[in-house]
Design a protein around this motif. Structure first.
Motif, PDB file in Angstrom:
ATOM      1  N   MET A  78       0.842  -1.190   0.000  1.00 58.36           N
ATOM      2  CA  MET A  78       0.000   0.000   0.000  1.00 58.36           C
ATOM      3  C   MET A  78       0.884   1.248   0.000  1.00 58.36           C
ATOM      4  O   MET A  78       1.912   1.278   0.680  1.00 58.36           O
ATOM      5  N   PRO A  79       0.523   2.290  -0.755  1.00 50.43           N
ATOM      6  CA  PRO A  79       1.323   3.510  -0.757  1.00 50.43           C
ATOM      7  C   PRO A  79       1.338   4.171   0.621  1.00 50.43           C
ATOM      8  O   PRO A  79       0.278   4.480   1.174  1.00 50.43           O
ATOM      9  N   TRP A  97      -5.074   3.345  -5.354  1.00 48.78           N
ATOM     10  CA  TRP A  97      -4.671   1.953  -5.131  1.00 48.78           C
ATOM     11  C   TRP A  97      -5.899   1.052  -4.995  1.00 48.78           C
ATOM     12  O   TRP A  97      -5.930  -0.063  -5.519  1.00 48.78           O
ATOM     13  N   GLU A 100      -7.292   0.614  -8.504  1.00 46.22           N
ATOM     14  CA  GLU A 100      -6.431  -0.240  -9.313  1.00 46.22           C
ATOM     15  C   GLU A 100      -6.518  -1.696  -8.885  1.00 46.22           C
ATOM     16  O   GLU A 100      -6.234  -2.599  -9.668  1.00 46.22           O
ATOM     17  N   SER A 101      -6.898  -1.932  -7.633  1.00 45.63           N
ATOM     18  CA  SER A 101      -7.001  -3.303  -7.137  1.00 45.63           C
ATOM     19  C   SER A 101      -8.308  -3.976  -7.563  1.00 45.63           C
ATOM     20  O   SER A 101      -8.458  -5.183  -7.401  1.00 45.63           O
ATOM     21  N   GLY A 155       2.015   7.804  -8.698  1.00 44.08           N
ATOM     22  CA  GLY A 155       0.811   7.216  -9.266  1.00 44.08           C
ATOM     23  C   GLY A 155       0.223   8.008 -10.405  1.00 44.08           C
ATOM     24  O   GLY A 155      -0.929   7.793 -10.798  1.00 44.08           O
ATOM     25  N   GLY A 183       7.655   3.146  -3.345  1.00 46.32           N
ATOM     26  CA  GLY A 183       6.815   2.179  -4.039  1.00 46.32           C
ATOM     27  C   GLY A 183       7.558   1.242  -4.961  1.00 46.32           C
ATOM     28  O   GLY A 183       6.942   0.399  -5.619  1.00 46.32           O
ATOM     29  N   GLN A 186       6.982  -2.611  -5.474  1.00 46.06           N
ATOM     30  CA  GLN A 186       5.855  -3.112  -6.256  1.00 46.06           C
ATOM     31  C   GLN A 186       6.091  -2.960  -7.759  1.00 46.06           C
ATOM     32  O   GLN A 186       5.175  -3.178  -8.553  1.00 46.06           O
TER      33      GLN A 186
END
Length: 349
Positions: A78-79, A97, A100-101, A155, A183, A186
């Motif tokens: 997670m950011p 996030w 996007e998930s 992002g 980040g 990831q």
């Protein structure tokens, strides 16, 4: 596609709830263990006027327990950022996030590319946009390597194209550059091509015998790149090899892409500047080859599995893609699509 089976530790069909690690059995709110408002018996609202959220606020927002939030933050899933020992979560990035998930990302119909300039990548984007005929969109905005990675970390982009020195040094240089951004655990890095880097010169000079000493003379008008661009890094190292500094050049302009360098040379505003063979060929200019460099794409793991990203790589394996690279000149596609580096598998300090 064979690339989808590469060991990224990501399952494309993973559901939103399993992505977040929501507990099974009973409602998520019931099992989250979050505190209720003592007066009303209801959950306390998450404030909307603060750009940063605390662990407790994120837990309420996602209906998860705080232990899970700490785990997601520590894992880099997670950011989040740690300030004086306290986890803070940028609200905008957390909300993105979440989106996007969901079902591989609600923005799966577009791919925003930033970072380094490249004629092949730009030509690919245009052709793929035509193929999708409005059902999807490839956007490309050239920023240079460092700013592109900043935008990816925030992002604001899906893909960042990078190059940072000679191809034989890329395996060390590129990961070192990437690890300076939030980040990165990831992210993955994929090879697009190797390409020829050097100096773009006037068409009238292409048949002359040009040596470094001639390029340094006060009569030579230079265009250089902005700081943070891979081509400027190349130029500085090339000059250093000749005991020179960029400040000693007769610099008339700063260009913000390799093709802007070529455009300036073609218009007669400058005589020479750093760039790729493909950029020189686009404008029918001369070129002094210096080295081969790795041109890589940095993407978050979830973006790696998007059809649009895989489609970009797949196109370069087709006869049309191969012919396109050959016509532009200066590309070696033998490593195209190879997974070069994984942030989650990197050694961390």
């Amino acid at each position: 596609m064979s690339r989808l089976s590469s060991p990224l530790g990501v399952v494309p069909s993973q559901s939103f709830s399993s992505e977040l690690g929501a507990p099974s059995g009973g409602s998520v709110a019931e099992s989250s263990g979050e505190a209720l408002n003592a007066a009303t018996g209801r959950q306390a609202p998450v404030p909307h006027d603060n750009p940063f959220l605390t662990v407790q606020e994120v837990a309420r927002l996602l209906h998860l327990n705080e232990k899970k939030i700490y785990q997601l933050a520590s894992d880099g899933t997670m950011p989040a950022t740690k300030v004086t020992g306290k986890w803070l979560f940028p609200r905008r990035l957390v909300e993105q996030w979440i989106l996007e998930s969901s079902h591989h990302g609600v923005l799966a119909d577009r791919l925003m590319i930033t970072g380094s300039d490249d004629p092949l990548l730009a030509a690919l984007s245009m052709r793929l946009n035509q193929q999708h005929a409005g059902s999807a969109f490839y956007g490309m905005s050239v920023t240079g390597t460092r700013l592109g990675l900043d935008l990816l970390s925030q992002g604001r982009a899906d893909v960042c194209a990078i190059h940072w020195g000679r191809a034989e040094e890329a395996a060390l240089r590129h990961p070192a550059l990437i690890r300076g951004h939030d980040g990165y655990r990831q992210w993955v890095m994929v090879r697009l091509a190797r390409r020829t880097q050097g100096l773009i010169i006037r068409n009238d000079d292409r048949h002359l015998s040009i040596d470094p000493s001639g390029l340094f003379g006060s009569q030579r008008r230079w265009a250089v790149r902005q700081e943070g661009a891979g081509s400027q890094r190349f130029l500085q190292e090339w000059l250093s090899g000749h005991q020179m500094r960029a400040e000693q050049l007769n610099t008339l302009a700063i260009a913000y892409s390799e093709r802007e360098v070529a455009s300036m040379v073609a218009r007669g505003e400058v005589d020479v500047g750093p760039g790729t063979l493909s950029a020189a060929n686009e404008f029918g200019l001369g070129f002094v080859p210096v080295c081969e460099e790795a041109f890589d794409l940095v993407v978050p793991r979830n973006v790696y599995f998007r059809d649009l990203f895989q489609g970009l790589l797949d196109y370069l394996a087709t006869p049309n893609g191969i012919q396109l690279a050959q016509s532009l000149g200066g590309y070696d596609l033998r490593e195209c699509g190879q997974l070069i580096w994984r942030g989650d598998a990197a050694q961390h300090d």
